[in-house]
Scaffold this motif. Structure first.
Motif, PDB file in Angstrom:
ATOM      1  N   LEU A  85      -2.803 -27.099 -75.701  1.00 53.24           N
ATOM      2  CA  LEU A  85      -1.871 -26.193 -74.948  1.00 53.24           C
ATOM      3  C   LEU A  85      -1.921 -26.558 -73.463  1.00 53.24           C
ATOM      4  O   LEU A  85      -2.934 -26.939 -72.851  1.00 53.24           O
ATOM      5  N   PHE A  86      -0.732 -26.969 -72.965  1.00 50.00           N
ATOM      6  CA  PHE A  86      -0.434 -27.462 -71.472  1.00 50.00           C
ATOM      7  C   PHE A  86       0.197 -26.244 -70.776  1.00 50.00           C
ATOM      8  O   PHE A  86       1.172 -25.730 -71.173  1.00 50.00           O
ATOM      9  N   ILE A  87      -0.609 -25.828 -69.712  1.00 48.98           N
ATOM     10  CA  ILE A  87      -0.052 -24.607 -68.763  1.00 48.98           C
ATOM     11  C   ILE A  87       0.192 -24.933 -67.327  1.00 48.98           C
ATOM     12  O   ILE A  87      -0.908 -25.308 -66.725  1.00 48.98           O
ATOM     13  N   SER A  88       1.348 -25.181 -66.883  1.00 49.29           N
ATOM     14  CA  SER A  88       1.521 -25.586 -65.506  1.00 49.29           C
ATOM     15  C   SER A  88       2.106 -24.377 -64.739  1.00 49.29           C
ATOM     16  O   SER A  88       2.914 -23.574 -64.958  1.00 49.29           O
ATOM     17  N   ILE A  89       1.098 -24.130 -63.613  1.00 50.23           N
ATOM     18  CA  ILE A  89       1.284 -22.853 -63.001  1.00 50.23           C
ATOM     19  C   ILE A  89       1.976 -23.104 -61.610  1.00 50.23           C
ATOM     20  O   ILE A  89       1.663 -23.920 -60.808  1.00 50.23           O
ATOM     21  N   GLY A 106       9.990 -11.254 -60.093  1.00 49.70           N
ATOM     22  CA  GLY A 106       9.787 -11.379 -61.545  1.00 49.70           C
ATOM     23  C   GLY A 106       9.218 -12.618 -61.905  1.00 49.70           C
ATOM     24  O   GLY A 106       9.025 -13.568 -61.087  1.00 49.70           O
ATOM     25  N   ALA A 107       8.541 -12.474 -63.057  1.00 42.33           N
ATOM     26  CA  ALA A 107       8.074 -13.843 -63.692  1.00 42.33           C
ATOM     27  C   ALA A 107       8.676 -14.383 -64.533  1.00 42.33           C
ATOM     28  O   ALA A 107       9.190 -13.672 -65.419  1.00 42.33           O
ATOM     29  N   ALA A 108       8.549 -15.564 -64.974  1.00 49.43           N
ATOM     30  CA  ALA A 108       9.241 -16.269 -66.149  1.00 49.43           C
ATOM     31  C   ALA A 108       8.565 -17.426 -66.337  1.00 49.43           C
ATOM     32  O   ALA A 108       7.678 -17.931 -65.799  1.00 49.43           O
ATOM     33  N   VAL A 109       8.632 -17.695 -67.912  1.00 49.21           N
ATOM     34  CA  VAL A 109       7.804 -18.974 -68.567  1.00 49.21           C
ATOM     35  C   VAL A 109       8.833 -19.671 -69.047  1.00 49.21           C
ATOM     36  O   VAL A 109       9.567 -19.434 -69.773  1.00 49.21           O
ATOM     37  N   TYR A 110       8.916 -20.939 -68.885  1.00 53.82           N
ATOM     38  CA  TYR A 110       9.610 -22.069 -69.342  1.00 53.82           C
ATOM     39  C   TYR A 110       9.007 -22.834 -70.305  1.00 53.82           C
ATOM     40  O   TYR A 110       7.909 -23.341 -70.277  1.00 53.82           O
ATOM     41  N   ALA A 203       3.627 -26.733 -74.767  1.00 54.69           N
ATOM     42  CA  ALA A 203       3.761 -26.723 -72.972  1.00 54.69           C
ATOM     43  C   ALA A 203       4.470 -25.801 -72.741  1.00 54.69           C
ATOM     44  O   ALA A 203       5.413 -25.367 -73.224  1.00 54.69           O
ATOM     45  N   MET A 204       4.228 -25.221 -71.592  1.00 57.50           N
ATOM     46  CA  MET A 204       4.906 -24.073 -70.714  1.00 57.50           C
ATOM     47  C   MET A 204       4.878 -24.578 -69.446  1.00 57.50           C
ATOM     48  O   MET A 204       3.668 -24.859 -68.668  1.00 57.50           O
ATOM     49  N   LEU A 205       5.630 -23.702 -68.272  1.00 55.74           N
ATOM     50  CA  LEU A 205       5.557 -23.680 -67.220  1.00 55.74           C
ATOM     51  C   LEU A 205       5.750 -22.327 -66.597  1.00 55.74           C
ATOM     52  O   LEU A 205       6.748 -21.613 -67.058  1.00 55.74           O
ATOM     53  N   VAL A 206       4.857 -21.910 -65.853  1.00 55.43           N
ATOM     54  CA  VAL A 206       4.653 -20.507 -65.475  1.00 55.43           C
ATOM     55  C   VAL A 206       5.022 -20.198 -64.139  1.00 55.43           C
ATOM     56  O   VAL A 206       4.614 -20.916 -63.458  1.00 55.43           O
TER      57      VAL A 206
END
Length: 359
Positions: A85-89, A106-110, A203-206
């Motif tokens: 799992l890849f998490i880009s902050i 607000g927060a969004a996760v891409y 993977a996600m970008l937070v």
């Protein structure tokens, strides 16, 4: 040295934590801090929490200090580590000319996906533009121009086999950013980020919140705020981790928000869904609201649909594309689209004939 990890058991689940920006790349500026500092602080706290709370999780950082790491270098670190799992902050912002600069929140996760809106494209362009800080970026990134909309066609031509897993993980994290960190819900979105495109894993970008908003910046810069954000992401990772062994089936769905606009007076109204017909050319042309895309089929009533029913779908190459409703015109579909966007911000209207999309 960019990689930091803790040796755990042989069956480690590897989480790659990527604090966006760093070094001479400050990211989005605030009044009292900057994006690179917030990203790193939350990332390090997240790593410590995962180490403490999840004995079977191995943590790898793309950077653990104030160092510049190229976008491709971040993906290379993740791939070399064989991440699960890849998490880009990151920390969000809007242009200085925007009237909502001091109020947007607000927060969004891409996750990686086809560009659905101008807003999502602008976020991707801003984050991808980091590559221009590299002297040889046109060679390293194969001629990709982060500021040219034409360059983004390479993403639309790709098939991401980790798409559904990414969406599941992103939704789990987004839920926690709302419930644990108290962020306003800007939803799980899809956009074309280079760093997600080049990582061979879910993977996600937070986007934690908006640093341009003075109130949110104080939260982002505070130890309490950073701890809450890190705990939220940690909780989301643990939720996703629990279902990892069955996530490929398409039946493993993490908690999602229930519809908030579903009273008889305001609920979307729709014609009955039609069944696929081999003679599509004989079917009338109708309009539907496309809500999400998956690389694997989803079960009827899956929680990804957030309580919407009935749901239809069509296939486009190897992708399953899910829709809500049937309408005789775009005008008829528009009122429901406004309601659907509260659950699926990237929803849009498509034209269908039978079970085929008309372009």
């Amino acid at each position: 040295m960019f990689i930091t990890s803790w040796p755990l058991c042989a069956k480690d689940f590897t989480v790659v934590i990527d604090p966006g920006h760093g070094g001479h790349d400050h990211g989005a500026p605030g009044r009292i801090t900057n994006e690179k500092s917030v990203n790193l602080a939350v990332a390090l706290k997240l790593g410590e929490l995962l180490k403490k709370e999840c004995k079977d999780i191995k943590v790898v950082y793309t950077r653990s200090n104030d160092t510049f790491v190229p976008l491709q270098g971040r993906a290379d670190i993740a791939n070399k580590a064989n991440g699960d799992l890849f998490i880009s902050i990151h920390t969000n912002s809007v242009d200085k000319s925007s009237k909502r600069r001091n109020t947007v929140a607000g927060a969004a996760v891409y996750t990686l996906g086809f560009k659905r809106s101008q807003e999502n494209l602008e976020v991707a362009m801003r984050e991808n533009a980091v590559m221009k800080l590299e002297a040889d970026y046109t060679t390293r990134y194969e001629g990709f121009d982060p500021n040219s909309t034409e360059s983004y066609i390479i993403f639309e031509m790709s098939q991401n086999k980790h798409m559904q897993q990414s969406i599941n993980a992103a939704q789990a994290v987004q839920n926690e950013l709302i419930s644990t960190a108290g962020r306003r819900d800007m939803g799980v979105r899809q956009a074309n980020f280079w760093v997600l495109f080049k990582t061979a894993m879910p993977a996600m970008l937070v986007e934690l919140d908006f640093i341009c908003n003075p109130t949110q910046e104080k939260f982002l810069n505070s130890k309490d705020g950073q701890c809450k954000l890190a705990q939220a992401i940690c909780n989301g990772v643990k939720t996703y981790r629990k279902g990892f062994s069955t996530v490929d089936s398409g039946n493993n769905v993490h908690a999602t928000h229930k519809p908030t606009d579903s009273s008889p007076e305001t609920a979307p109204t729709t014609l009955p869904q039609r069944q696929p017909n081999d003679s599509d050319s004989n079917q009338p042309v109708l309009y539907k609201i496309q809500i999400l895309t998956s690389s694997s089929p989803l079960a009827n009533g899956a929680k990804e649909f957030k309580g919407l029913s009935p749901i239809g779908h069509y296939t486009d190459g190897a992708m399953y594309k899910y829709t809500y409703g049937e309408y005789n015109s775009i005008k008829a579909a528009t009122p429901d689209l406004k309601k659907i966007k509260k659950l699926f911000p990237d929803a849009f209207i498509i034209k269908m004939q039978g079970n085929k999309r008309v372009r």
